[in-house]
Design a protein around this motif. Structure first.
Motif, PDB file in Angstrom:
ATOM      1  N   GLU A  47      93.020 -46.202  77.010  1.00 30.32           N
ATOM      2  CA  GLU A  47      91.895 -47.244  76.852  1.00 30.32           C
ATOM      3  C   GLU A  47      92.378 -48.380  76.468  1.00 30.32           C
ATOM      4  N   CYS A  48      93.731 -48.317  75.477  1.00 32.76           N
ATOM      5  CA  CYS A  48      94.050 -49.568  74.576  1.00 32.76           C
ATOM      6  C   CYS A  48      94.600 -50.477  75.972  1.00 32.76           C
ATOM      7  N   ALA A  49      95.591 -49.920  76.729  1.00 31.31           N
ATOM      8  CA  ALA A  49      96.173 -50.746  77.857  1.00 31.31           C
ATOM      9  C   ALA A  49      95.088 -51.180  78.858  1.00 31.31           C
ATOM     10  N   ALA A  50      94.043 -50.377  79.385  1.00 29.21           N
ATOM     11  CA  ALA A  50      92.885 -50.959  80.049  1.00 29.21           C
ATOM     12  C   ALA A  50      92.451 -52.094  79.286  1.00 29.21           C
ATOM     13  N   ALA A  51      92.025 -52.013  77.971  1.00 30.46           N
ATOM     14  CA  ALA A  51      91.466 -53.053  77.523  1.00 30.46           C
ATOM     15  C   ALA A  51      92.456 -54.521  77.226  1.00 30.46           C
ATOM     16  N   GLY A  52      93.632 -54.229  77.117  1.00 26.25           N
ATOM     17  CA  GLY A  52      94.824 -55.061  77.151  1.00 26.25           C
ATOM     18  C   GLY A  52      94.783 -56.323  78.448  1.00 26.25           C
ATOM     19  N   LYS A  53      94.216 -55.622  79.322  1.00 28.35           N
ATOM     20  CA  LYS A  53      94.093 -56.563  80.580  1.00 28.35           C
ATOM     21  C   LYS A  53      93.268 -57.624  80.400  1.00 28.35           C
ATOM     22  N   GLY A  54      92.505 -57.640  79.705  1.00 31.70           N
ATOM     23  CA  GLY A  54      91.284 -58.642  79.481  1.00 31.70           C
ATOM     24  C   GLY A  54      91.529 -59.473  78.148  1.00 31.70           C
ATOM     25  N   LEU A  55      92.789 -59.860  77.862  1.00 34.38           N
ATOM     26  CA  LEU A  55      93.269 -60.523  76.684  1.00 34.38           C
ATOM     27  C   LEU A  55      92.838 -61.848  76.773  1.00 34.38           C
ATOM     28  N   PRO A  56      92.175 -62.405  75.955  1.00 40.03           N
ATOM     29  CA  PRO A  56      91.785 -64.010  75.875  1.00 40.03           C
ATOM     30  C   PRO A  56      93.025 -64.911  76.281  1.00 40.03           C
ATOM     31  N   SER A  57      92.495 -66.026  76.953  1.00 39.28           N
ATOM     32  CA  SER A  57      93.606 -66.762  77.598  1.00 39.28           C
ATOM     33  C   SER A  57      94.471 -67.482  76.342  1.00 39.28           C
ATOM     34  N   LYS A  58      93.704 -67.664  75.233  1.00 39.67           N
ATOM     35  CA  LYS A  58      94.679 -68.321  73.985  1.00 39.67           C
ATOM     36  C   LYS A  58      95.658 -67.206  73.438  1.00 39.67           C
ATOM     37  N   PHE A  59      95.159 -65.921  73.310  1.00 35.45           N
ATOM     38  CA  PHE A  59      96.294 -64.927  73.086  1.00 35.45           C
ATOM     39  C   PHE A  59      97.270 -64.672  74.424  1.00 35.45           C
ATOM     40  N   LYS A  60      97.026 -64.922  75.672  1.00 30.62           N
ATOM     41  CA  LYS A  60      97.784 -64.784  76.802  1.00 30.62           C
ATOM     42  C   LYS A  60      99.053 -65.817  76.420  1.00 30.62           C
ATOM     43  N   ASN A  61      98.349 -67.138  76.107  1.00 26.48           N
ATOM     44  CA  ASN A  61      99.269 -68.370  75.786  1.00 26.48           C
ATOM     45  C   ASN A  61     100.395 -68.032  74.808  1.00 26.48           C
ATOM     46  N   VAL A  62     100.008 -67.352  73.897  1.00 26.20           N
ATOM     47  CA  VAL A  62     100.820 -66.824  72.733  1.00 26.20           C
ATOM     48  C   VAL A  62     101.908 -65.966  73.162  1.00 26.20           C
ATOM     49  N   LEU A  63     101.566 -65.166  74.086  1.00 30.07           N
ATOM     50  CA  LEU A  63     102.656 -64.021  74.562  1.00 30.07           C
ATOM     51  C   LEU A  63     103.776 -64.652  75.542  1.00 30.07           C
ATOM     52  N   GLN A  64     103.060 -65.985  76.212  1.00 33.31           N
ATOM     53  CA  GLN A  64     104.205 -66.385  77.187  1.00 33.31           C
ATOM     54  C   GLN A  64     105.045 -67.511  76.634  1.00 33.31           C
ATOM     55  N   GLN A  65     104.911 -67.511  75.200  1.00 38.03           N
ATOM     56  CA  GLN A  65     105.959 -68.511  74.374  1.00 38.03           C
ATOM     57  C   GLN A  65     107.271 -67.655  74.548  1.00 38.03           C
ATOM     58  N   THR A  66     108.474 -68.469  74.246  1.00 33.00           N
ATOM     59  CA  THR A  66     109.676 -67.791  74.073  1.00 33.00           C
ATOM     60  C   THR A  66     109.726 -67.326  72.632  1.00 33.00           C
ATOM     61  N   ASP A  67     110.682 -66.582  72.306  1.00 37.70           N
ATOM     62  CA  ASP A  67     111.014 -66.000  70.964  1.00 37.70           C
ATOM     63  C   ASP A  67     109.466 -65.415  70.155  1.00 37.70           C
ATOM     64  N   VAL A  68     108.977 -64.611  71.186  1.00 41.64           N
ATOM     65  CA  VAL A  68     107.694 -63.850  70.307  1.00 41.64           C
ATOM     66  C   VAL A  68     108.251 -62.475  70.459  1.00 41.64           C
ATOM     67  N   PHE A  69     107.993 -61.776  69.244  1.00 47.36           N
ATOM     68  CA  PHE A  69     108.458 -60.431  68.878  1.00 47.36           C
ATOM     69  C   PHE A  69     107.105 -59.863  68.837  1.00 47.36           C
ATOM     70  N   ILE A  70     106.901 -58.493  69.133  1.00 50.85           N
ATOM     71  CA  ILE A  70     105.625 -57.672  69.018  1.00 50.85           C
ATOM     72  C   ILE A  70     106.242 -56.763  68.036  1.00 50.85           C
TER      73      ILE A  70
END
Length: 194
Positions: A47-70
């Protein structure tokens, strides 16, 4: 239901809740956390992975940056040992293939479970409970956790990371409830999104 972007908090620069903490999701997480119903873990991860496919564009932009750690919120050692697994680690395993996953946060002391505590009690319970194991100067961090209610856990983790030099800290929760998290701020934010 679409994931919800929450505006910045005290230390967090924004948070995404993938699902609402209600109905079957709430029941399943409570059974998993408090009755060690491990069979539910895989279903919740899907469920978590499926919902993750709909991440808001603001958050997708965060993930596309370099030097991002999860960075997962670490489960208290006694609870992890009792359950035999770490919930955030499993729920967000879908992020490990694409992003730098690093267990930066360490628990410096045991805390009591947050369930049943009020917002102020949660803050007090978590004060100074985290430290970090590596340098984060200038990094963007995405903290992942299973449930976001008052934001106390992620705020304390974000405060620790920013004190250590992190440039930005965002939260990503499998599910959450906005009832206890800055209701006026969220109402304004939701109205501005319409």
């Amino acid at each position: 239901m679409q994931p919800l972007w929450l505006p910045a908090g005290e230390a967090l620069d924004g948070t995404v809740m993938l699902l609402r903490y209600s109905g079957p999701v709430r029941t399943a997480l409570q059974q998993l956390k408090f009755n060690s119903r491990r069979a539910l873990l895989e279903l919740l991860a899907v469920e978590c992975a499926a919902a993750g496919k709909g991440l808001p564009s603001k958050f997708k932009n965060v993930l596309q940056q370099t030097d991002v750690f999860i960075v997962p919120i670490p489960t208290a050692e006694n609870r992890r040992l009792e359950r035999g697994f770490d919930i955030p680690q499993f729920l967000f395993s879908w992020l490990k293939a694409e992003y730098v996953w690093i267990e930066l946060l360490l628990r410096t002391r045991e805390t009591i479970p947050q369930y049943g505590l009020g917002p102020q009690e949660r803050k007090i319970n978590l004060e100074n409970c985290f430290s970090i194991g590596e340098t984060v100067t200038g990094k963007t961090i995405v903290i992942v956790d299973d449930i976001f209610t008052t934001g106390a856990t992620m705020e304390e983790a974000a405060r620790t990371l920013k004190t250590a030099g992190a440039a930005k800290v965002y939260g990503l929760a499998m599910c959450g409830s906005i009832e206890n998290y800055g209701q006026e701020q969220i109402k304004k934010h939701l109205q501005s999104e319409i």
